[in-house]
Write an enzyme that holds these catalytic residues in place. Structure first.
Site, mmCIF file in Angstrom:
data_model
loop_
_atom_site.group_PDB
_atom_site.id
_atom_site.type_symbol
_atom_site.label_atom_id
_atom_site.label_comp_id
_atom_site.label_asym_id
_atom_site.label_seq_id
_atom_site.Cartn_x
_atom_site.Cartn_y
_atom_site.Cartn_z
ATOM 1 N N LYS A 105 -27.079 58.201 -18.559
ATOM 2 C CA LYS A 105 -26.920 56.912 -19.253
ATOM 3 C C LYS A 105 -25.696 56.177 -18.698
ATOM 4 O O LYS A 105 -24.869 56.771 -17.997
ATOM 5 C CB LYS A 105 -26.770 57.160 -20.755
ATOM 6 C CG LYS A 105 -25.550 57.993 -21.117
ATOM 7 C CD LYS A 105 -25.620 58.494 -22.557
ATOM 8 C CE LYS A 105 -24.384 59.292 -22.918
ATOM 9 N NZ LYS A 105 -24.526 59.994 -24.209
ATOM 10 N N TYR B 44 4.860 42.077 -14.206
ATOM 11 C CA TYR B 44 4.773 41.257 -15.417
ATOM 12 C C TYR B 44 5.650 41.833 -16.516
ATOM 13 O O TYR B 44 5.652 43.045 -16.748
ATOM 14 C CB TYR B 44 3.336 41.201 -15.932
ATOM 15 C CG TYR B 44 2.412 40.385 -15.052
ATOM 16 C CD1 TYR B 44 2.652 39.024 -14.849
ATOM 17 C CD2 TYR B 44 1.316 40.972 -14.452
ATOM 18 C CE1 TYR B 44 1.791 38.267 -14.046
ATOM 19 C CE2 TYR B 44 0.453 40.227 -13.661
ATOM 20 C CZ TYR B 44 0.694 38.872 -13.462
ATOM 21 O OH TYR B 44 -0.141 38.139 -12.683
HETATM 22 C C1 LIG Z 1 -24.210 61.349 -24.036
HETATM 23 C C2 LIG Z 1 -25.015 62.418 -24.675
HETATM 24 C C3 LIG Z 1 -25.070 63.702 -24.104
HETATM 25 C C4 LIG Z 1 -24.170 64.129 -22.958
HETATM 26 O O1 LIG Z 1 -22.862 64.289 -23.446
HETATM 27 P P1 LIG Z 1 -21.670 64.865 -22.508
HETATM 28 O O2 LIG Z 1 -20.547 65.056 -23.441
HETATM 29 O O3 LIG Z 1 -21.398 63.799 -21.491
HETATM 30 O O4 LIG Z 1 -22.183 66.097 -21.890
HETATM 31 C C5 LIG Z 1 -25.953 64.610 -24.660
HETATM 32 N N1 LIG Z 1 -26.728 64.277 -25.730
HETATM 33 C C6 LIG Z 1 -26.679 63.067 -26.311
HETATM 34 C C7 LIG Z 1 -27.540 62.776 -27.493
HETATM 35 C C8 LIG Z 1 -25.809 62.108 -25.811
HETATM 36 O O5 LIG Z 1 -25.738 60.904 -26.410
#
Ligand SMILES: *Cc1c(COP(=O)(O)O)cnc(C)c1O
Length: 358
Positions: free
Chosen positions: A35, A255
């Site tokens: 994702k 800055y």
């Molecule tokens: C993002 C997510 C994962 C992966 O999580 P990590 O901590 O990056 O391994 C797994 N299951 C769900 C439902 C998620 O939203």
């Protein structure tokens, strides 16, 4: 000539990490979580490299559609599923597998005639209290979808752990018990573990594991690095030194001028800033690698540049490479210096950063 801000992506590290995670969860199939553009690494690139992944997971239907359009053939789970008929139909058309986490989705499945059935992942809320059906709703949803012609049988079953990165936390044990009590008697395949669940909770390794961050080589645990679990960083964020100047005691930098030189300072200016995704909140003292040596960030991070103290690194010259995180400098460490987590740093690399695959 070395380009300004660029991310070197070590695709062999990615396949190494997948293999490492398989060794750690030898009885489970792996759903690689890609994702958010594969946590900033490029979802299509990562999916093409992870030919050995048993499935992929994305958050949203459009992420899954883009993978299909790029020719990715593995199973793809959509973690947020659909909230209307149109999105449900897209799952069927693109062969995507929605997570069903609310009864409104059950009703949509019952009331929509699909081109072809979908595989659904029915999600039990075991304590995360974000997405998922409570135990009573789960039973109802399971009964209804087991009789639903739009759904392949048996249903796949899942939950998500809220605190798996905290090894002493009793919540995880309770979540695992609740999942067992409600789900394990049912026929479908099960999935529980994210990266932390996979690495730290053997009981969470069921039919499928769902690692995200660990695939990219970073640790899900607050005081650990991926290296300690045999993982290799996939992304190394680098740039080049574009100026060096000599400042005297009392000179203020950047800055706000909140960094004031307390010793005669050989200042380096590196071409990277928050416009590239380097965190603006990185504190003075955040390490940066120049000529294989750690030197401290000083002054505020600006949009296109950072300033670093090269007083202890006299050999550095304009044009030299500067590593912000990755090989030789764990992103976990930079995250701590910026009061954030590695997930955020990796996700926030902006499109201006040139990608170099190796
Ligand atoms: C993002 C997510 C994962 C992966 O999580 P990590 O901590 O990056 O391994 C797994 N299951 C769900 C439902 C998620 O939203």
């Amino acid at each position: 000539m070395l380009p300004a801000a660029h991310a070197v992506l070590d695709m062999a590290a990615l396949t190494h990490n997948l293999a490492r995670l398989r060794e750690r969860a030898p009885r489970s199939k792996i759903m690689a979580v890609i994702k958010a553009n594969a946590y900033g690494h490029g979802a299509i690139r990562v999916a093409r490299t992870l030919r050995e992944a048993d499935a992929f997971a994305v958050a949203r239907v459009d992420e899954g559609m883009a993978l299909r359009e790029a020719g990715i053939r593995q199973r793809i789970v959509v973690l947020q599923g659909f909230i209307c008929q149109e999105e449900l139909e897209l799952h069927a058309r693109y062969g995507l597998e929605p997570v069903v986490h609310a009864l409104i989705q059950v009703s949509l499945l019952e009331n929509t005639r699909l081109e072809k059935p979908v595989t659904v992942w029915l999600k039990l809320d075991t304590g995360m209290h974000r997405l998922g059906l409570n135990a009573e709703e789960f039973e109802d949803g399971h009964r209804r979808l087991s009789a639903c012609s739009s759904v392949f049988q048996p249903l796949a079953l899942m939950t998500h752990l809220a605190n798996a990165d905290v090894l002493s936390d009793p919540v995880t044990g309770r979540q695992l018990d609740l999942f067992r009590d409600n789900v394990v008697k049912l026929p479908g395949e099960c999935s529980i573990a994210n990266s932390a669940g996979l690495l730290a909770w053997e009981n969470a390794q069921v039919d499928w594991v769902r690692p995200g961050i660990a695939l990219y080589g970073a640790s899900p645990f607050p005081h650990r690095t991926g290296h300690e679990d045999g993982l290799k960083p996939v992304m190394t964020l680098r740039t080049r030194l574009i100026a060096i100047k000599h400042l005297k005691v009392g000179d203020a930098i950047g800055y706000g001028g909140d960094w004031v030189c307390h010793h005669p300072t050989r200042l380096g200016v590196a071409a990277i800033g928050y416009g590239d995704g380097y965190p603006r909140h990185a504190r003075p003292g955040t390490p940066v690698l120049v000529c294989g040596q750690r030197v401290p960030l000083i002054g505020r991070v600006s949009m296109d540049m950072i300033t670093i103290d090269l007083s202890e690194c006299p050999q550095a010259v304009v044009g030299d490479a500067v590593t912000l995180w990755g090989a030789g400098l764990p992103v976990e460490e930079i995250a701590r210096h910026a009061d954030t987590i590695p997930y955020v740093l990796l996700c926030k690399v902006t499109p201006r950063v040139k990608i170099i695959e190796i």
